[in-house]
Design a protein around this motif. Structure first.
Motif, PDB file in Angstrom:
ATOM      1  N   LEU A  30       9.378   0.739   4.068  1.00 38.23           N
ATOM      2  CA  LEU A  30       8.567   0.949   2.934  1.00 38.23           C
ATOM      3  C   LEU A  30       9.226   1.672   1.750  1.00 38.23           C
TER       4      LEU A  30
ATOM      5  N   LEU B 254       2.736  -4.390   5.145  1.00 41.64           N
ATOM      6  CA  LEU B 254       2.678  -3.414   6.563  1.00 41.64           C
ATOM      7  C   LEU B 254       1.744  -3.762   7.213  1.00 41.64           C
ATOM      8  N   LEU B 255       0.428  -3.643   6.508  1.00 35.51           N
ATOM      9  CA  LEU B 255      -0.856  -3.570   7.337  1.00 35.51           C
ATOM     10  C   LEU B 255      -1.033  -5.090   7.685  1.00 35.51           C
TER      11      LEU B 255
ATOM     12  N   VAL C  41       7.863   3.658   7.839  1.00 35.67           N
ATOM     13  CA  VAL C  41       7.971   4.283   6.442  1.00 35.67           C
ATOM     14  C   VAL C  41       9.389   4.266   5.930  1.00 35.67           C
TER      15      VAL C  41
ATOM     16  N   LEU D 131       3.034   2.180  12.462  1.00 38.07           N
ATOM     17  CA  LEU D 131       3.098   2.510  10.982  1.00 38.07           C
ATOM     18  C   LEU D 131       3.829   3.558  10.679  1.00 38.07           C
TER      19      LEU D 131
ATOM     20  N   TRP E  72       3.847  -3.948  -0.813  1.00 37.02           N
ATOM     21  CA  TRP E  72       4.660  -3.469   0.532  1.00 37.02           C
ATOM     22  C   TRP E  72       3.942  -3.027   1.497  1.00 37.02           C
ATOM     23  N   VAL E  73       2.628  -2.143   0.854  1.00 33.57           N
ATOM     24  CA  VAL E  73       1.736  -1.590   1.931  1.00 33.57           C
ATOM     25  C   VAL E  73       0.957  -2.597   2.492  1.00 33.57           C
TER      26      VAL E  73
ATOM     27  N   GLY F 242       4.729  -1.143  -4.931  1.00 32.63           N
ATOM     28  CA  GLY F 242       4.178  -0.401  -3.851  1.00 32.63           C
ATOM     29  C   GLY F 242       2.802  -1.165  -2.919  1.00 32.63           C
ATOM     30  N   VAL F 243       1.954  -1.763  -3.878  1.00 33.96           N
ATOM     31  CA  VAL F 243       0.804  -2.209  -3.361  1.00 33.96           C
ATOM     32  C   VAL F 243       1.158  -3.505  -2.343  1.00 33.96           C
TER      33      VAL F 243
END
Lengths: 219, 221
Positions: free
Chosen positions: B174, B60-61, B171, B167, B56-57, B53-54
């Motif tokens: 993500l 994205l950022l 989703v 963003l 991927w987030v 998860g980290v």
């Protein structure tokens, strides 16, 4: 009848009607000079002629066929030089020109070299464009006209930042282009010698004061 | 076709000479992810649980960082007008710019991801799936980002605006990206999640350039 012609063109910017009822017909080899005070719609007209801006009313046609029916074909035959030079500072002069020549058709290195030579910037061909002066950037933007192989040139204040010698050079290049059947629409405040050019005084197409824009477009 | 190649080549050359963009994006990606062990503690089990998860987030950022420049420079110097007047369809040229954007930002992220996976103690079973999912997901980010970048042209603080616009749209990427990694780590088949990512990519491929071209035409009016 292979004219590039406009009938009943109107332009609206925001809430304001800039001009209306504008007509012209430009035969092969013809030149049209746009005159008028600031804000009279010279640049807007050039943007309409290029297809960037849709007209509020009226039609543009090429050889009798409305341009709205075949926008890609129209874009293929014109080249527009606006206020901005679209020069990338990190690319060399030659790379800048090569890119635009290649975007239009199969890249012709000789045409690129010739266009640079014609506008007197061959010596700078391999220099990054960030070293160019304003006038040299302008020359590079104008060199695209030669490299593009377009049939219709739309020039918005092409003489800005050019020295007197380059304006004479530009006049010669335009004369050659017209002799080969090219068409030209140019807006300018500077005196530029264009023999047998039609003049279009934008002030004559300004809407009457106090008329509602919506009504004016219909009148 | 030659116009498409010319534009990709030009954007890569510009990115190469201006240099720092790709490095900035990867640097942000790595640094941001490295902060997590400091924040949640060095417990290997916890890190392994959140690693997918980290990563991927952060991807994205990091991708958002580079978006505001996607069309801005071309818009300011008049290049965009000339591109809009090119005989090639504008959507096609947008696709070329997206490809160049992905090559300079998405691809470096994919290359850096396994490094972060090691740092965050992601179980080895998840590595291949992580790379595969990012290979499918990062092009979607470039395509969606192009829509946001085109819509925010001319706006002040365009960078923030692009992130706010784009963003929420990311989703689904993500969800399926993380689900694929979690499935692989947990011993389940990751195939369905990857296929859904692939479907998102195939849907974005024609739709995003089309929407972007419409927004760009409006911007150059």
């Amino acid at each position: 009848m292979s004219d590039f012609s406009a009938s009943g063109l109107a332009c609206r910017r925001g809430e304001r009607l800039v001009f209306r009822h504008l007509d012209f017909a430009l035969p092969a080899g013809g030149a049209l000079v746009l005159r008028g005070p600031n804000g009279s719609g010279k640049s807007s007209l050039l943007r309409i002629l290029s297809g960037l801006l849709p007209p509020a009313a009226g039609t543009l046609s090429w050889g009798g066929t409305p341009i709205a029916d075949e926008p890609e074909l129209h874009r293929d035959r014109l080249h527009y030089v606006g206020h901005l030079d679209a020069v990338k500072p990190t690319l060399t002069v030659r790379e800048n020109l090569r890119f635009w020549a290649g975007m239009r058709e199969a890249l012709d290195e000789q045409a690129v070299t010739d266009a640079l030579a014609r506008f007197g910037i061959s010596a700078l061909a391999n220099a990054p464009a960030r070293f160019l002066s304003a006038g040299q950037k302008r020359r590079l933007a104008l060199a695209r006209l030669l490299a593009s192989g377009a049939d219709l040139w739309l020039l918005d204040e092409p003489t800005v930042a050019l020295d007197a010698a380059t304006i004479v050079l530009l006049e010669g290049i335009i004369a050659e282009f017209r002799a080969e059947g090219g068409r030209l629409v140019v807006s300018t405040h500077a005196p530029i010698a264009l023999p047998d050019a039609q003049r279009l005084d934008m002030a004559g197409y300004a809407p009457a004061q106090g008329t509602l824009p919506v009504l004016e477009a219909l009148l | 076709m030659s116009g498409f190649r010319m534009l990709v080549a030009r954007d890569l050359k510009l990115a190469g000479r201006q240099g720092s963009d790709a490095l900035l994006v990867v640097g942000f990606f790595v640094l941001g992810a490295v902060l997590f062990p400091f924040a949640v503690g060095p417990d290997a089990a916890v890190l392994a649980r959140i690693a997918g998860g980290v990563i991927w987030v952060m991807a994205l950022l990091a991708a958002m960082l580079s978006l505001d420049r996607l069309f801005q420079a071309d818009y300011e110097d008049g290049t965009l007008e000339l591109l809009a007047l090119s005989p090639l369809p504008l959507g096609f040229l947008v696709l070329a710019k997206c490809l160049a954007h992905w090559l300079t930002t998405g691809l470096p992220l994919i290359i850096a991801a396994p490094l972060l996976a090691i740092l965050l103690n992601l179980p080895a079973d998840g590595f291949a799936t992580l790379v595969l999912a990012m290979a499918l997901g990062t092009p979607i980010l470039s395509l969606l980002g192009a829509v946001g970048a085109a819509l925010s042209l001319g706006a002040r603080r365009a960078g923030v605006l692009v992130s706010l616009l784009v963003l929420p749209l990311t989703v689904p990427v993500l969800i399926f990206g993380v689900a694929a990694v979690d499935a692989a780590v947990g011993g389940y088949p990751a195939g369905p999640h990857l296929m859904l990512l692939g479907a998102l990519f195939l849907a974005a491929l024609p739709l995003c350039p089309w929407a972007t071209a419409a927004a760009l035409r409006h911007a150059v009016e």
